[in-house]
Design an enzyme around this catalytic site. Sequence first.
Site, short mmCIF file in Angstrom:
data_model
loop_
_atom_site.label_atom_id
_atom_site.label_comp_id
_atom_site.label_asym_id
_atom_site.label_seq_id
_atom_site.Cartn_x
_atom_site.Cartn_y
_atom_site.Cartn_z
N ASP A 208 0.86 -1.18 0.00
CA ASP A 208 0.00 0.00 0.00
C ASP A 208 0.90 1.24 0.00
O ASP A 208 1.87 1.31 0.77
CB ASP A 208 -0.91 0.00 1.23
N LEU A 209 0.58 2.19 -0.87
CA LEU A 209 1.41 3.40 -0.95
C LEU A 209 1.18 4.30 0.26
O LEU A 209 0.05 4.44 0.74
CB LEU A 209 1.09 4.18 -2.23
N ASP A 251 -4.60 2.52 -4.38
CA ASP A 251 -3.14 2.50 -4.35
C ASP A 251 -2.63 1.20 -3.71
O ASP A 251 -1.55 1.18 -3.12
CB ASP A 251 -2.60 3.71 -3.59
#
Length: 332
Positions: A208-209, A251
């Site tokens: 996950d960004l 994301d």
Amino acid sequence: MSAAGGTALTLDALKRFLPMHLRLRDDGTVLSVGPTLAKLAPDLQAGLPGRLVNARPGRSTCPLAAIQEAVDGQGRLILRILNTRDIILRGHGVRDGAGAMLLNLGFGISLHRAIRAAELTDDDFVPSDLAMELMFLREANRGVLHVLSRFNDQLAEARQEAVLQAQTDALTGLRNRRGLDLELAQALRLNGHRQEDAAVPVALIHLDLDHFKQVNDLLGHLAGDELLYRVAAVLKQQVRKADTAARVGGDEFVLLMRGMTSRSALQDLSKRIIRAIRLLTPPELTECQVSASLGIVIWMPGETDSASDLLDRADKALYQAKAAGRSQAVIL
């Protein structure tokens, strides 16, 4: 020479109008062989023995006796060419004005085999011959089959392309959630459920960004989409050919690493990914730096074969990485 009714025929005319003829004397001397027949039996001019046999069951195989019987008895003649076992010659015969036996032969149902064996073309048949019609039908059939084959190939390619598109994320070119589900289900199903498949461990990485929301909020969705595209390029570079990289929403990304069990190797991979993603931070983003948090689980053969359970475990590892300060990997 002349036909039975006395009309004279030159040798050239005989070959032109009867390309499958055979003319011979009662002692077996071959006087003339039609050009098409000569393609199938090139040395027939030298004589019948060892080249033709009577193909009627229950009869002597002597071709000369069979020919004489058919000519004088006005019966049907069935011969076989010795070097082409599957080609049967059928026909009738008469005596011409010189007393020689004149046969006009054909192929019957073995026409397609004769065409293939001697590479015959329409030039080898008289235009009025039924064989010409059959050849045209054969060529038409070949053409239709060729078109159908091409159509089937195109249909298969289109279907494969449609299936691939249905499993591909349009923005990044990675697998989408459906594509990941199929790959993960297959990876787990092929391990331990079929004796012929060797059990292969699997590492699942949920990524996950960090601070992606700020990119969208401050720079706009176009900048966010460009960042996602560049992150996908990083992941493509880091995974092996046998692995799967997928974008599962927003994301969030998932990597499926087949045969990967080394914790140190997974940590090294995570550091490379985090470092590469940090470098993608847009220069306009001055308040924070884009990074990534990773949750990793290692599945071993014999454990649960539930894909959802494995994804839940990876999600818990990701949550721990976020809670520990982000920009790091946690392996469960």
